[in-house]
Design a protein around this motif. Structure first.
Motif, mmCIF file in Angstrom:
data_model
loop_
_atom_site.group_PDB
_atom_site.id
_atom_site.type_symbol
_atom_site.label_atom_id
_atom_site.label_comp_id
_atom_site.label_asym_id
_atom_site.label_seq_id
_atom_site.Cartn_x
_atom_site.Cartn_y
_atom_site.Cartn_z
ATOM 1 N N ILE A 237 0.837 -1.202 0.000
ATOM 2 C CA ILE A 237 0.000 0.000 0.000
ATOM 3 C C ILE A 237 0.873 1.253 0.000
ATOM 4 O O ILE A 237 0.628 2.200 -0.755
ATOM 5 N N VAL A 238 1.898 1.257 0.860
ATOM 6 C CA VAL A 238 2.815 2.411 0.893
ATOM 7 C C VAL A 238 3.501 2.585 -0.463
ATOM 8 O O VAL A 238 3.599 3.699 -0.997
ATOM 9 N N LEU A 239 3.956 1.479 -1.024
ATOM 10 C CA LEU A 239 4.620 1.541 -2.331
ATOM 11 C C LEU A 239 3.656 2.020 -3.411
ATOM 12 O O LEU A 239 4.009 2.825 -4.276
ATOM 13 N N GLY A 240 2.426 1.536 -3.349
ATOM 14 C CA GLY A 240 1.421 1.970 -4.319
ATOM 15 C C GLY A 240 1.123 3.450 -4.223
ATOM 16 O O GLY A 240 0.964 4.140 -5.241
ATOM 17 N N LEU A 241 1.079 3.963 -2.994
ATOM 18 C CA LEU A 241 0.856 5.399 -2.807
ATOM 19 C C LEU A 241 2.017 6.210 -3.381
ATOM 20 O O LEU A 241 1.810 7.253 -4.008
ATOM 21 N N GLU A 242 3.234 5.710 -3.169
ATOM 22 C CA GLU A 242 4.409 6.388 -3.715
ATOM 23 C C GLU A 242 4.351 6.447 -5.234
ATOM 24 O O GLU A 242 4.582 7.497 -5.860
ATOM 25 N N LEU A 243 3.996 5.317 -5.870
ATOM 26 C CA LEU A 243 3.907 5.281 -7.321
ATOM 27 C C LEU A 243 2.772 6.139 -7.847
ATOM 28 O O LEU A 243 2.883 6.796 -8.882
ATOM 29 N N THR A 244 1.654 6.145 -7.143
ATOM 30 C CA THR A 244 0.493 6.912 -7.582
ATOM 31 C C THR A 244 0.751 8.413 -7.518
ATOM 32 O O THR A 244 0.329 9.175 -8.392
ATOM 33 N N LEU A 245 1.474 8.850 -6.501
ATOM 34 C CA LEU A 245 1.713 10.277 -6.299
ATOM 35 C C LEU A 245 3.001 10.767 -6.949
ATOM 36 O O LEU A 245 3.193 11.963 -7.112
ATOM 37 N N HIS A 246 3.847 9.820 -7.320
ATOM 38 C CA HIS A 246 5.164 10.177 -7.859
ATOM 39 C C HIS A 246 5.051 10.665 -9.306
ATOM 40 O O HIS A 246 4.410 10.044 -10.132
ATOM 41 N N LEU A 247 5.678 11.790 -9.594
ATOM 42 C CA LEU A 247 5.718 12.280 -10.977
ATOM 43 C C LEU A 247 6.945 11.707 -11.661
ATOM 44 O O LEU A 247 8.067 12.151 -11.441
ATOM 45 N N PHE A 248 6.709 10.683 -12.470
ATOM 46 C CA PHE A 248 7.827 10.020 -13.145
ATOM 47 C C PHE A 248 8.506 10.994 -14.097
ATOM 48 O O PHE A 248 7.870 11.678 -14.857
ATOM 49 N N SER A 249 9.818 11.025 -14.044
ATOM 50 C CA SER A 249 10.573 11.957 -14.893
ATOM 51 C C SER A 249 11.342 11.207 -15.973
ATOM 52 O O SER A 249 11.620 10.039 -15.827
#
Length: 249
Positions: A237-249
């Motif tokens: 869940i924590v990892l999913g939140l990071e991926l969901t909120l992360h702006l991939f560059s």
């Protein structure tokens, strides 16, 4: 993918070692953990390509342990066929969709699976309904796999709901993940998204993955699988939140 740096090699080793430990303890989770962790630093498309060989090797091993593989294949063939077709077609999404969106989709898939596994009540699907549910689950699982590189939604909850015994469930999960891996590889090849340099990195990743599975089998004897599974799902869940909120560059 550029020539691997020392940092990237260390990251890959740690990722697949950890993912292998999870699989050794729970019988699943290698592609979920590996794709989620790698997705933080690279596109889900690249992570999915690297995952192909270690996922295939570890899941084939999982299928071969036990006597029920052929009976399970007969029971689940329609679901597996639908997974293949929809994964190959759905892989197009990994190729054409903006990495920001596919990274967020991966995060949402991880959160959805972990939340379901943590909080959902036990569901039981009668065997007479399997011919109706299997193709639907196969198609949806294939689309999710093709779009995110994650194999678990909704295949894992479905397999957990059809009354399989413990060893049968482990083999059924291995069968589903193997078919998904082969279909994902086929889809990436069909769309020109699986390159030779990625194949080399994928092959090397088998070593820490197998080492992790061996360590996981030891860990399984020392701690409660239920406690480990709960911690694993919270991390997803924590990892999913990071991926969901992360702006991939």
């Amino acid at each position: 993918m550029h020539t691997p740096t020392i940092g990237l090699i260390v990251l890959l080793f740690a990722t697949f070692l950890g993912a292998g430990v999870v699989k050794g303890v729970t019988g699943m989770g290698l592609p979920t953990v590996a794709t989620g962790l790698l997705g933080v630093v690279m596109s889900p498309l690249t992570a999915a390509a690297i995952l192909i060989i270690p996922s295939f090797v570890t899941n084939v091993w999982q299928i071969l342990v036990g006597p029920d593989k052929f009976r399970l294949m007969r029971r689940l063939w329609l679901m597996m066929l639908c997974i293949v077709i929809s994964t190959v077609l759905g892989t197009r999404l990994l190729v054409v969709v903006d990495p920001v969106l596919s990274s967020r989709a991966l995060g949402i898939a991880l959160i959805a699976y972990a939340a379901y596994a943590l909080f959902s009540p036990t569901v039981s699907i009668p065997k007479r309904l399997e011919p109706w549910f299997s193709p639907i689950v196969g198609v949806v699982s294939g689309v999710v796999t093709g779009a995110t590189g994650v194999f678990v939604i909704p295949a894992v909850p479905y397999l957990q709901s059809i009354g399989l015994q413990k060893d049968e469930l482990v083999q059924a999960l291995g069968l589903s993940f193997t078919v998904s891996t082969i279909a994902l590889a086929g889809g990436l090849l069909a769309h020109g998204a699986f390159r030779l340099d990625q194949l080399g990195v994928s092959v090397l990743s088998v070593i820490p993955a197998l080492a992790g599975m061996w360590l996981g089998s030891i860990v399984r004897q020392r701690i409660s699988p239920k406690t480990f599974r709960r911690c694993f799902l919270l991390i997803l869940i924590v990892l999913g939140l990071e991926l969901t909120l992360h702006l991939f560059s």
